[in-house]
Every structure is written in structure tokens, then in C-alpha cells.
Scaffold this active site. Structure first.
Site, short mmCIF file in Angstrom:
data_model
loop_
_atom_site.label_atom_id
_atom_site.label_comp_id
_atom_site.label_asym_id
_atom_site.label_seq_id
_atom_site.Cartn_x
_atom_site.Cartn_y
_atom_site.Cartn_z
N ILE A 86 26.50 -20.45 52.49
CA ILE A 86 25.74 -19.61 51.57
C ILE A 86 26.68 -19.09 50.49
CG2 ILE A 86 26.10 -17.38 52.76
CD1 ILE A 86 23.05 -16.84 52.28
N CYS A 87 26.11 -18.77 49.33
CA CYS A 87 26.87 -18.13 48.25
C CYS A 87 25.93 -17.11 47.61
CB CYS A 87 27.38 -19.17 47.25
SG CYS A 87 26.07 -19.99 46.33
N GLN A 88 26.14 -16.78 46.36
CA GLN A 88 25.29 -15.79 45.70
C GLN A 88 23.92 -16.36 45.34
OE1 GLN A 88 26.25 -12.56 45.49
NE2 GLN A 88 24.18 -12.10 44.83
N GLY A 90 23.27 -20.16 45.47
CA GLY A 90 23.04 -21.50 46.00
C GLY A 90 23.84 -22.58 45.31
N VAL A 115 22.55 -15.43 48.76
CA VAL A 115 22.42 -14.02 49.15
C VAL A 115 21.41 -13.30 48.27
CG1 VAL A 115 23.71 -11.83 49.33
CG2 VAL A 115 24.76 -13.96 50.13
#
Length: 119
Positions: A86-88, A90, A115
Site C-alpha cells: 500500500i502507499c498513499q 496506489g 491509504v
């Protein structure tokens, strides 16, 4: 000369498209689907945002390995277990998924929307 412009244009389009096309063999899930996945202790949950972003807010159960360090730290992950990234938003996790697949990981899952979509 015009022929070269077409080739250049095609290469630019190909370069941009590759950044948005999911990596082959990567499963994509929604944040809602992630909620059920988090209970699975057999999976590895990796947040590829920067340390500062991770410290500001993160989903419990995720370990922070920033994207720029991931290629050097794949040996800290088990290739036998699924990796959920996961990141901020995608985008970075999609890049991370490609790195993991190229490094020999067979079970990689990307959280669409990151996120931001989780909150």
C-alpha cells in the site's frame, strides 16, 4: 523527419502506459477487501510510503519499507508468503508490486487507492 516524430510519440505513449498498467501477476484489492485480509497472519503487509508519511498515519499491521529502499530490502521478506503493498494513492504500491514480481515474488497484492481510500 515526420516518421521520427511518430516513433517518438509512440515511445512516449508506451512509457506513460507502462506506468499505469498493473504488473502481470499482481492482484488488486479495494480498501474494503483489505479489511478482511488484515486478519491473515500468513501475509506480509508493506507500506511503501516515506518514513514521515508512515509516522504521520499508518494502518496497524503494516511494516514500512519506503519504495526507494524496497529493491535492496526484498531479502527481508518471505517469497513463500503473499505480500500486500500500500502507499498513499496506489501509484507507488503499483511500482512496488512490479519490483516484487521482478524479484521473484509470486503472490503480490496491491491496494487500489492506497491509504487515502482507506481513511
Amino acid at each position: 523527419m515526420e516518421y521520427l516524430n511518430y516513433i517518438l510519440f509512440g515511445l512516449i505513449i508506451l512509457f506513460i502506459a507502462q506506468r499505469f498498467i498493473p504488473a502481470k501477476g499482481v492482484k488488486n484489492i479495494t480498501p474494503n477487501e483489505l479489511k478482511a485480509e488484515l486478519k491473515d497472519k500468513k501475509k506480509q503487509f508493506i507500506d511503501v510510503r516515506t518514513q514521515g508519511e508512515f509516522n504521520g498515519y499508518h494502518i496497524p499491521g503494516f511494516k514500512n519499507i519506503p519504495l526507494h529502499q524496497l529493491a535492496q530490502k526484498t531479502d527481508k521478506l518471505s517469497k513463500d508468503k503473499e505480500v500486500v503493498v500500500i502507499c498513499q494513492s496506489g501509484m507507488r504500491s503499483q511500482k512496488a508490486s512490479k519490483i516484487l514480481v521482478k524479484s521473484g515474488f509470486k503472490h503480490v497484492t496491491n491496494v487500489k487507492g492506497g491509504v487515502s481510500a482507506w481513511r
